[in-house]
Design a protein around this motif. Structure first.
Motif, short mmCIF file in Angstrom:
data_model
loop_
_atom_site.label_atom_id
_atom_site.label_comp_id
_atom_site.label_asym_id
_atom_site.label_seq_id
_atom_site.Cartn_x
_atom_site.Cartn_y
_atom_site.Cartn_z
N ALA A 132 -27.92 25.86 79.23
CA ALA A 132 -26.07 25.59 78.65
C ALA A 132 -25.74 25.96 80.68
O ALA A 132 -24.76 25.43 80.51
CB ALA A 132 -25.61 26.90 78.26
N ARG A 133 -26.35 26.71 81.18
CA ARG A 133 -25.60 27.18 82.36
C ARG A 133 -25.76 25.56 83.51
O ARG A 133 -24.78 25.66 84.48
CB ARG A 133 -27.08 27.72 82.98
N GLN A 134 -26.42 24.12 82.66
CA GLN A 134 -26.50 22.71 83.90
C GLN A 134 -25.75 22.35 83.36
O GLN A 134 -25.55 21.49 83.21
CB GLN A 134 -28.04 22.81 83.33
N ALA A 135 -24.72 22.44 81.66
CA ALA A 135 -23.76 21.51 81.07
C ALA A 135 -23.04 21.03 82.45
O ALA A 135 -21.95 22.51 82.03
CB ALA A 135 -23.75 22.11 79.52
N PRO A 136 -22.40 19.97 82.00
CA PRO A 136 -21.04 20.00 82.54
C PRO A 136 -19.74 20.68 81.76
O PRO A 136 -18.82 20.90 82.80
CB PRO A 136 -21.13 18.60 82.73
N PHE A 314 -14.49 16.53 81.79
CA PHE A 314 -15.65 16.64 82.58
C PHE A 314 -17.17 16.21 82.05
O PHE A 314 -18.20 16.32 82.40
CB PHE A 314 -16.78 18.37 81.50
N GLU A 315 -16.84 15.49 81.40
CA GLU A 315 -18.46 14.34 81.40
C GLU A 315 -18.35 13.54 82.27
O GLU A 315 -17.78 13.15 83.11
CB GLU A 315 -17.81 13.03 80.01
N GLY A 316 -19.77 13.24 82.19
CA GLY A 316 -20.42 12.39 83.23
C GLY A 316 -21.10 12.97 84.86
O GLY A 316 -21.18 12.20 85.34
N LYS A 317 -20.44 14.26 84.89
CA LYS A 317 -20.48 14.56 86.33
C LYS A 317 -21.98 15.10 85.85
O LYS A 317 -22.31 15.41 87.20
CB LYS A 317 -19.79 16.00 85.80
N GLU A 318 -22.74 14.66 85.57
CA GLU A 318 -24.47 15.44 85.56
C GLU A 318 -25.13 14.42 86.15
O GLU A 318 -26.47 15.39 86.55
CB GLU A 318 -24.31 16.26 83.96
N GLY A 319 -25.22 13.08 86.38
CA GLY A 319 -25.23 11.97 87.34
C GLY A 319 -26.73 12.32 85.80
O GLY A 319 -27.75 11.30 86.39
N GLY A 324 -30.24 10.66 76.27
CA GLY A 324 -29.52 10.94 75.58
C GLY A 324 -28.71 12.49 75.49
O GLY A 324 -29.24 13.44 76.08
N ARG A 325 -27.89 12.48 75.08
CA ARG A 325 -26.85 13.58 74.98
C ARG A 325 -28.28 15.18 75.25
O ARG A 325 -27.96 16.07 76.11
CB ARG A 325 -26.41 14.16 73.77
N ALA A 326 -28.68 14.78 74.20
CA ALA A 326 -30.26 16.05 74.33
C ALA A 326 -30.77 16.17 75.86
O ALA A 326 -31.29 17.61 75.97
CB ALA A 326 -31.00 16.48 73.26
N ALA A 327 -30.55 14.97 76.23
CA ALA A 327 -32.22 15.38 77.38
C ALA A 327 -31.18 15.54 78.50
O ALA A 327 -32.05 15.90 79.09
CB ALA A 327 -32.76 14.02 77.47
N ARG A 328 -29.99 15.01 78.56
CA ARG A 328 -29.05 15.99 80.04
C ARG A 328 -29.39 16.72 80.32
O ARG A 328 -29.24 17.13 81.49
CB ARG A 328 -28.05 15.22 79.54
#
Length: 357
Positions: A132-136, A314-319, A324-328
Protein backbone atom coordinates in the motif's frame (compact mmCIF):
# COMPACT_ATOMS: atom_id res chain seq x y z
CA UNK A 1 22.66 -5.02 -15.23
CA UNK A 2 21.46 -8.59 -15.78
CA UNK A 3 17.85 -9.48 -14.94
CA UNK A 4 17.06 -10.57 -11.41
CA UNK A 5 16.48 -14.33 -11.58
CA UNK A 6 13.32 -15.34 -9.72
CA UNK A 7 12.37 -18.63 -8.12
CA UNK A 8 8.60 -18.61 -7.51
CA UNK A 9 7.06 -20.48 -4.58
CA UNK A 10 3.36 -21.15 -5.05
CA UNK A 11 2.51 -20.25 -8.64
CA UNK A 12 -1.01 -21.63 -8.57
CA UNK A 13 -3.60 -21.97 -11.33
CA UNK A 14 -5.62 -19.09 -9.88
CA UNK A 15 -5.53 -16.55 -7.06
CA UNK A 16 -3.10 -13.85 -6.00
CA UNK A 17 0.15 -15.09 -7.53
CA UNK A 18 -0.88 -15.13 -11.23
CA UNK A 19 -3.02 -12.01 -10.85
CA UNK A 20 -0.67 -9.79 -8.85
CA UNK A 21 2.91 -11.00 -9.33
CA UNK A 22 3.08 -12.70 -12.70
CA UNK A 23 2.04 -9.80 -15.00
CA UNK A 24 5.02 -7.60 -14.11
CA UNK A 25 7.53 -10.42 -13.73
CA UNK A 26 6.71 -11.67 -17.22
CA UNK A 27 6.69 -8.24 -18.89
CA UNK A 28 9.65 -6.54 -17.21
CA UNK A 29 13.16 -6.91 -18.70
CA UNK A 30 14.50 -6.51 -15.16
CA UNK A 31 13.16 -9.88 -13.95
CA UNK A 32 13.23 -13.42 -15.25
CA UNK A 33 11.41 -16.39 -13.72
CA UNK A 34 13.93 -19.23 -13.84
CA UNK A 35 12.31 -21.68 -11.41
CA UNK A 36 8.91 -22.61 -10.00
CA UNK A 37 8.36 -24.60 -6.81
CA UNK A 38 4.88 -25.92 -6.10
CA UNK A 39 3.54 -28.74 -3.93
CA UNK A 40 4.98 -31.23 -6.44
CA UNK A 41 7.27 -31.22 -9.45
CA UNK A 42 4.28 -32.11 -11.62
CA UNK A 43 2.31 -29.11 -10.32
CA UNK A 44 5.28 -26.84 -11.00
CA UNK A 45 5.61 -28.22 -14.53
CA UNK A 46 1.92 -27.59 -15.15
CA UNK A 47 2.26 -23.98 -13.98
CA UNK A 48 5.28 -23.40 -16.24
CA UNK A 49 3.29 -24.66 -19.21
CA UNK A 50 0.06 -22.85 -18.24
CA UNK A 51 1.74 -19.45 -17.99
CA UNK A 52 3.99 -19.85 -21.00
CA UNK A 53 7.27 -19.64 -19.10
CA UNK A 54 10.52 -20.55 -20.83
CA UNK A 55 11.23 -24.24 -21.45
CA UNK A 56 14.43 -23.78 -19.42
CA UNK A 57 12.43 -22.91 -16.27
CA UNK A 58 13.24 -25.43 -13.55
CA UNK A 59 10.40 -27.26 -11.78
CA UNK A 60 10.72 -28.12 -8.10
CA UNK A 61 8.49 -29.77 -5.52
CA UNK A 62 10.70 -29.05 -2.50
CA UNK A 63 11.69 -25.56 -1.20
CA UNK A 64 15.05 -26.98 -0.13
CA UNK A 65 15.87 -27.82 -3.75
CA UNK A 66 14.82 -24.35 -4.89
CA UNK A 67 17.08 -22.80 -2.26
CA UNK A 68 20.05 -24.80 -3.61
CA UNK A 69 19.56 -23.47 -7.15
CA UNK A 70 22.52 -21.15 -7.76
CA UNK A 71 20.72 -19.52 -10.68
CA UNK A 72 18.03 -18.07 -8.36
CA UNK A 73 18.66 -14.56 -7.00
CA UNK A 74 15.24 -13.82 -5.51
CA UNK A 75 12.69 -16.23 -4.04
CA UNK A 76 9.10 -14.97 -4.26
CA UNK A 77 6.66 -16.67 -1.89
CA UNK A 78 2.89 -16.56 -2.48
CA UNK A 79 1.55 -19.45 -0.42
CA UNK A 80 -0.84 -19.48 2.53
CA UNK A 81 0.63 -17.83 5.61
CA UNK A 82 0.86 -21.01 7.69
CA UNK A 83 3.27 -22.34 5.05
CA UNK A 84 5.59 -19.33 5.03
CA UNK A 85 8.02 -20.63 7.65
CA UNK A 86 8.76 -24.02 6.05
CA UNK A 87 8.81 -22.68 2.49
CA UNK A 88 11.07 -19.61 2.82
CA UNK A 89 13.34 -20.75 5.66
CA UNK A 90 15.56 -22.72 3.24
CA UNK A 91 16.02 -19.65 1.02
CA UNK A 92 16.90 -17.45 4.01
CA UNK A 93 19.38 -20.03 5.28
CA UNK A 94 20.93 -20.02 1.81
CA UNK A 95 21.30 -16.24 2.01
CA UNK A 96 18.94 -15.55 -0.87
CA UNK A 97 16.78 -12.46 -1.16
CA UNK A 98 13.11 -13.12 -0.41
CA UNK A 99 9.81 -11.41 -1.26
CA UNK A 100 7.05 -12.92 0.89
CA UNK A 101 3.39 -11.99 1.08
CA UNK A 102 1.89 -10.41 4.20
CA UNK A 103 1.49 -11.59 6.95
CA UNK A 104 5.11 -12.63 7.44
CA UNK A 105 4.27 -15.57 9.72
CA UNK A 106 1.14 -17.19 11.10
CA UNK A 107 2.02 -15.84 14.56
CA UNK A 108 4.64 -13.64 16.25
CA UNK A 109 6.90 -16.60 17.06
CA UNK A 110 7.19 -17.61 13.40
CA UNK A 111 7.70 -14.01 12.28
CA UNK A 112 10.56 -13.58 14.75
CA UNK A 113 12.14 -16.83 13.59
CA UNK A 114 12.08 -15.68 9.96
CA UNK A 115 13.61 -12.35 10.99
CA UNK A 116 16.34 -14.22 12.87
CA UNK A 117 17.15 -16.34 9.82
CA UNK A 118 17.30 -13.25 7.64
CA UNK A 119 19.71 -11.46 9.98
CA UNK A 120 21.93 -14.44 10.76
CA UNK A 121 22.42 -15.38 7.11
CA UNK A 122 23.19 -11.94 5.76
CA UNK A 123 20.14 -11.62 3.51
CA UNK A 124 20.30 -8.16 1.89
CA UNK A 125 16.71 -7.83 0.69
CA UNK A 126 13.82 -9.35 2.61
CA UNK A 127 10.55 -7.81 1.43
CA UNK A 128 7.14 -8.31 3.03
CA UNK A 129 4.17 -7.53 0.77
CA UNK A 130 2.76 -4.39 2.39
CA UNK A 131 2.47 -2.73 -1.00
CA UNK A 132 0.00 0.00 0.00
CA UNK A 133 2.94 2.34 0.53
CA UNK A 134 3.40 2.24 -3.25
CA UNK A 135 -0.29 2.81 -4.04
CA UNK A 136 -0.94 6.14 -5.79
CA UNK A 137 -4.01 6.83 -3.64
CA UNK A 138 -2.06 6.32 -0.40
CA UNK A 139 0.90 8.37 -1.66
CA UNK A 140 -1.49 11.16 -2.65
CA UNK A 141 -3.09 11.21 0.80
CA UNK A 142 0.35 11.35 2.42
CA UNK A 143 1.38 14.22 0.11
CA UNK A 144 -1.73 16.16 1.09
CA UNK A 145 -0.97 15.69 4.78
CA UNK A 146 2.75 16.45 4.48
CA UNK A 147 2.14 19.56 2.36
CA UNK A 148 0.06 21.14 5.10
CA UNK A 149 -3.00 21.29 2.88
CA UNK A 150 -5.31 20.87 5.89
CA UNK A 151 -2.88 22.35 8.41
CA UNK A 152 -1.93 20.49 11.55
CA UNK A 153 -3.71 17.14 11.71
CA UNK A 154 -5.94 17.06 14.78
CA UNK A 155 -7.40 13.54 14.53
CA UNK A 156 -8.25 10.69 12.17
CA UNK A 157 -11.00 8.08 12.00
CA UNK A 158 -10.91 5.00 9.76
CA UNK A 159 -14.00 2.81 9.45
CA UNK A 160 -14.47 -0.14 7.13
CA UNK A 161 -16.27 -3.40 6.42
CA UNK A 162 -14.22 -6.37 5.30
CA UNK A 163 -16.72 -8.26 3.09
CA UNK A 164 -15.23 -11.47 4.51
CA UNK A 165 -16.17 -12.36 8.08
CA UNK A 166 -19.89 -12.08 7.45
CA UNK A 167 -22.67 -14.64 7.68
CA UNK A 168 -21.08 -16.99 5.15
CA UNK A 169 -17.78 -17.87 3.50
CA UNK A 170 -16.87 -19.60 0.24
CA UNK A 171 -14.89 -22.81 -0.02
CA UNK A 172 -11.26 -21.84 -0.43
CA UNK A 173 -11.53 -18.99 2.08
CA UNK A 174 -12.76 -21.03 5.03
CA UNK A 175 -9.21 -20.97 6.47
CA UNK A 176 -9.83 -17.34 7.42
CA UNK A 177 -12.10 -18.64 10.16
CA UNK A 178 -9.34 -20.84 11.61
CA UNK A 179 -7.09 -19.00 14.07
CA UNK A 180 -4.40 -21.69 13.76
CA UNK A 181 -3.79 -20.75 10.10
CA UNK A 182 -2.94 -17.12 10.89
CA UNK A 183 -4.67 -15.49 7.91
CA UNK A 184 -7.81 -13.63 8.98
CA UNK A 185 -9.45 -10.21 9.31
CA UNK A 186 -7.05 -9.15 12.07
CA UNK A 187 -3.80 -10.15 10.40
CA UNK A 188 -4.71 -9.41 6.76
CA UNK A 189 -7.40 -6.71 6.54
CA UNK A 190 -6.50 -4.83 9.71
CA UNK A 191 -2.78 -5.49 9.25
CA UNK A 192 -2.64 -3.86 5.82
CA UNK A 193 -4.84 -0.96 6.95
CA UNK A 194 -2.97 -0.09 10.12
CA UNK A 195 0.25 -0.06 8.10
CA UNK A 196 -0.90 2.38 5.43
CA UNK A 197 -2.71 4.60 7.93
CA UNK A 198 0.56 4.92 9.89
CA UNK A 199 2.51 5.45 6.67
CA UNK A 200 0.38 8.55 6.11
CA UNK A 201 0.07 9.83 9.69
CA UNK A 202 3.17 8.52 11.48
CA UNK A 203 4.39 5.18 12.78
CA UNK A 204 4.17 3.94 16.33
CA UNK A 205 2.20 4.49 19.51
CA UNK A 206 4.18 5.92 22.48
CA UNK A 207 1.76 4.14 24.78
CA UNK A 208 -0.14 0.97 23.80
CA UNK A 209 -3.46 1.76 22.11
CA UNK A 210 -6.71 0.42 23.51
CA UNK A 211 -7.97 -2.49 21.45
CA UNK A 212 -11.04 -4.70 21.39
CA UNK A 213 -11.33 -7.89 19.35
CA UNK A 214 -14.41 -10.10 19.26
CA UNK A 215 -15.71 -13.13 17.38
CA UNK A 216 -19.39 -12.21 17.07
CA UNK A 217 -20.21 -14.92 14.51
CA UNK A 218 -18.73 -18.15 15.90
CA UNK A 219 -20.93 -20.16 13.52
CA UNK A 220 -21.28 -19.28 9.84
CA UNK A 221 -22.40 -20.97 6.59
CA UNK A 222 -19.83 -22.56 4.28
CA UNK A 223 -20.75 -22.38 0.58
CA UNK A 224 -19.21 -23.86 -2.55
CA UNK A 225 -18.22 -21.64 -5.47
CA UNK A 226 -21.70 -21.94 -6.93
CA UNK A 227 -23.46 -20.87 -3.73
CA UNK A 228 -24.53 -24.33 -2.58
CA UNK A 229 -24.54 -24.85 1.21
CA UNK A 230 -21.81 -27.27 2.27
CA UNK A 231 -22.02 -26.69 6.02
CA UNK A 232 -24.71 -24.57 7.69
CA UNK A 233 -22.83 -24.68 11.01
CA UNK A 234 -19.22 -24.04 10.11
CA UNK A 235 -17.28 -23.20 13.29
CA UNK A 236 -15.16 -20.06 13.26
CA UNK A 237 -12.75 -18.97 15.99
CA UNK A 238 -11.25 -15.83 14.44
CA UNK A 239 -12.32 -12.29 15.29
CA UNK A 240 -14.71 -10.38 13.03
CA UNK A 241 -14.90 -7.16 15.06
CA UNK A 242 -11.77 -5.04 15.62
CA UNK A 243 -11.52 -1.66 17.34
CA UNK A 244 -8.34 0.34 18.01
CA UNK A 245 -8.05 3.73 19.71
CA UNK A 246 -4.76 5.42 20.50
CA UNK A 247 -2.40 8.33 19.91
CA UNK A 248 0.31 8.02 17.28
CA UNK A 249 3.94 9.07 17.80
CA UNK A 250 3.06 12.25 15.86
CA UNK A 251 0.50 13.15 18.52
CA UNK A 252 -2.48 12.41 16.26
CA UNK A 253 -5.41 10.65 17.97
CA UNK A 254 -6.49 7.71 15.81
CA UNK A 255 -9.60 5.54 15.81
CA UNK A 256 -9.86 2.41 13.63
CA UNK A 257 -13.01 0.31 13.35
CA UNK A 258 -13.20 -2.81 11.19
CA UNK A 259 -15.98 -5.38 11.06
CA UNK A 260 -16.78 -8.37 8.90
CA UNK A 261 -19.67 -8.52 6.46
CA UNK A 262 -21.13 -6.30 3.76
CA UNK A 263 -21.24 -2.51 3.94
CA UNK A 264 -24.53 -0.68 4.29
CA UNK A 265 -26.39 -0.67 0.96
CA UNK A 266 -25.24 2.08 -1.42
CA UNK A 267 -22.63 3.35 1.04
CA UNK A 268 -18.83 2.94 0.63
CA UNK A 269 -17.14 0.05 2.42
CA UNK A 270 -14.36 2.38 3.62
CA UNK A 271 -14.72 5.84 5.13
CA UNK A 272 -11.42 7.43 6.22
CA UNK A 273 -11.30 10.98 7.53
CA UNK A 274 -8.23 13.04 8.40
CA UNK A 275 -9.29 16.18 10.25
CA UNK A 276 -6.99 19.22 10.33
CA UNK A 277 -6.93 22.83 11.47
CA UNK A 278 -7.70 24.15 7.97
CA UNK A 279 -9.91 21.39 6.61
CA UNK A 280 -10.46 17.68 6.21
CA UNK A 281 -9.41 14.86 3.89
CA UNK A 282 -12.14 12.34 3.10
CA UNK A 283 -11.28 8.98 1.50
CA UNK A 284 -13.92 6.52 0.33
CA UNK A 285 -13.61 3.14 -1.36
CA UNK A 286 -15.55 -0.10 -1.78
CA UNK A 287 -13.47 -1.77 0.94
CA UNK A 288 -10.33 -1.56 3.09
CA UNK A 289 -7.79 -2.90 0.60
CA UNK A 290 -6.25 0.31 -0.72
CA UNK A 291 -3.09 -1.74 -1.36
CA UNK A 292 -5.06 -3.41 -4.18
CA UNK A 293 -7.52 -0.68 -5.08
CA UNK A 294 -11.10 -0.51 -6.32
CA UNK A 295 -13.05 1.22 -9.02
CA UNK A 296 -14.60 4.45 -7.81
CA UNK A 297 -12.13 5.32 -5.04
CA UNK A 298 -12.23 8.99 -4.06
CA UNK A 299 -9.99 11.46 -2.26
CA UNK A 300 -11.68 14.75 -1.39
CA UNK A 301 -10.45 17.78 0.51
CA UNK A 302 -12.73 20.20 2.35
CA UNK A 303 -11.31 23.71 2.77
CA UNK A 304 -12.85 25.28 5.87
CA UNK A 305 -11.99 28.85 4.89
CA UNK A 306 -13.31 28.65 1.32
CA UNK A 307 -16.17 26.31 2.25
CA UNK A 308 -15.49 24.18 -0.83
CA UNK A 309 -14.78 20.49 -1.50
CA UNK A 310 -12.19 19.53 -4.10
CA UNK A 311 -11.69 16.08 -5.62
CA UNK A 312 -8.03 15.11 -5.85
CA UNK A 313 -6.84 13.04 -8.81
CA UNK A 314 -4.46 10.15 -8.18
CA UNK A 315 -5.23 7.68 -10.99
CA UNK A 316 -2.51 6.81 -13.48
CA UNK A 317 0.37 8.11 -11.39
CA UNK A 318 1.93 4.69 -10.86
CA UNK A 319 2.82 4.16 -14.52
CA UNK A 320 1.47 0.60 -14.67
CA UNK A 321 -1.92 1.29 -16.21
CA UNK A 322 -1.51 -1.60 -18.65
CA UNK A 323 -1.55 -4.07 -15.76
CA UNK A 324 -4.58 -5.28 -13.85
CA UNK A 325 -5.44 -3.40 -10.66
CA UNK A 326 -4.09 -6.11 -8.34
CA UNK A 327 -0.72 -6.12 -10.13
CA UNK A 328 0.01 -2.40 -10.19
CA UNK A 329 1.21 -1.77 -6.66
CA UNK A 330 3.05 -5.11 -6.56
CA UNK A 331 4.82 -4.00 -9.76
CA UNK A 332 5.82 -0.77 -8.01
CA UNK A 333 7.45 -2.81 -5.23
CA UNK A 334 9.43 -4.86 -7.75
CA UNK A 335 10.50 -1.69 -9.55
CA UNK A 336 11.66 -0.07 -6.31
CA UNK A 337 13.64 -3.16 -5.27
CA UNK A 338 15.33 -3.25 -8.66
CA UNK A 339 16.18 0.47 -8.58
CA UNK A 340 17.76 0.10 -5.15
CA UNK A 341 19.79 -2.90 -6.37
CA UNK A 342 21.01 -0.87 -9.36
CA UNK A 343 21.98 2.03 -7.09
CA UNK A 344 23.97 -0.38 -4.89
CA UNK A 345 25.70 -1.84 -7.96
CA UNK A 346 26.68 1.63 -9.23
CA UNK A 347 27.94 2.59 -5.76
CA UNK A 348 30.07 -0.56 -5.64
CA UNK A 349 31.59 0.20 -9.05
CA UNK A 350 32.38 3.77 -7.99
CA UNK A 351 33.94 2.55 -4.76
CA UNK A 352 36.07 0.04 -6.67
CA UNK A 353 37.15 2.71 -9.16
CA UNK A 354 38.08 5.18 -6.42
CA UNK A 355 40.07 2.50 -4.64
CA UNK A 356 42.07 1.41 -7.68
CA UNK A 357 42.49 4.57 -9.76
Amino acid sequence: MAPTRVGFLGLSKSGWAPGAHLPYLKSSPDYEIVAVCNSSVQSAQEAIKLYGLADSTKAYGDPEELAKDKNVDLVVCSVRVDRHLPTISPALRAGKDVYVEWPLGKNLTEAKELLRLKNENGVKNAIVGLQARQAPIVKTIKELVDSGRIGKVLSSTWTSQAAQGGESTVLGYEYMGQRSVGGNLVTIHFGHAVDYVQYVLGYGFPTPPKTLLANRRPTITLLDRGGKVLDANYKKDTDDTIFLHGTLSTGIPLSISLRGGKPFKDLPGLDWRIYGEKGEIHVTAAGPFLQIGYEGMKVEVFDNGKDVVESVDFEGKEGFGELGRAARNVAAVYKLVREEAEEEAVAAIVQFYNKHR
